[in-house]
Design a protein around this motif. Structure first.
Motif, short mmCIF file in Angstrom:
data_model
loop_
_atom_site.label_atom_id
_atom_site.label_comp_id
_atom_site.label_asym_id
_atom_site.label_seq_id
_atom_site.Cartn_x
_atom_site.Cartn_y
_atom_site.Cartn_z
N ILE A 56 0.93 -1.18 0.08
CA ILE A 56 -0.03 0.00 -0.12
C ILE A 56 0.77 1.28 -0.15
N ARG A 57 1.89 1.30 0.80
CA ARG A 57 2.69 2.24 0.89
C ARG A 57 3.41 2.77 -0.32
N ASN A 58 4.00 1.51 -1.05
CA ASN A 58 4.47 1.68 -2.37
C ASN A 58 3.35 2.14 -3.54
N SER A 64 1.55 9.35 -5.86
CA SER A 64 2.28 10.73 -5.53
C SER A 64 3.06 10.88 -6.76
N ASP A 65 4.13 10.37 -7.06
CA ASP A 65 5.26 10.81 -8.24
C ASP A 65 4.27 11.02 -9.24
N TYR A 71 1.47 17.49 -12.47
CA TYR A 71 1.28 18.91 -11.82
C TYR A 71 2.57 19.67 -12.51
N GLY A 72 3.65 19.08 -12.68
CA GLY A 72 4.88 19.68 -13.28
C GLY A 72 4.62 19.99 -14.61
#
Length: 106
Positions: A56-58, A64-65, A71-72
């Motif tokens: 889940i964290r991965n 997120s990345d 966004y960039g």
């Protein structure tokens, strides 16, 4: 049954499977080093919960990345249009979309 065999072959072949097994071996050794020899084998539910939380964290980091990258890209797109769009119509529309997307965060 044939589909199950094919799917299993896909899952158990290649680098990803090997890395998963190596990671699992390291995890078992780490758990046993901290909790005592044989703890991981005696508590498969504990082992499974660590694997699941790590997964889940991965996944969260991957998402997120991706969002940060998006966004960039949007930021660069806005800057390009800002330079080319004298009336700022396109830029205003893009900012409006971004504001709507980020309203939920507020």
């Amino acid at each position: 049954m044939e589909n199950i065999k094919k799917n299993n072959a896909k899952l158990t072949s290649g680098r990803g499977y090997y890395e998963t097994i190596c990671d699992l071996e390291v995890l078992v050794k780490d758990i046993d080093a901290i909790m005592g020899e044989g703890y991981a084998a005696e508590h498969p539910d504990f082992l499974g919960s660590i694997v699941m939380s790590s997964t889940i964290r991965n996944a969260g980091c991957e998402i997120s990345d991706s969002i940060t990258s998006l966004y960039g890209s949007l930021d660069r797109l806005i800057m390009i249009h800002l330079e080319k769009d004298e009336k700022h119509q396109t830029t205003d529309r893009l900012w409006s979309i971004i504001e709507k997307l980020t309203e939920k965060d507020k």
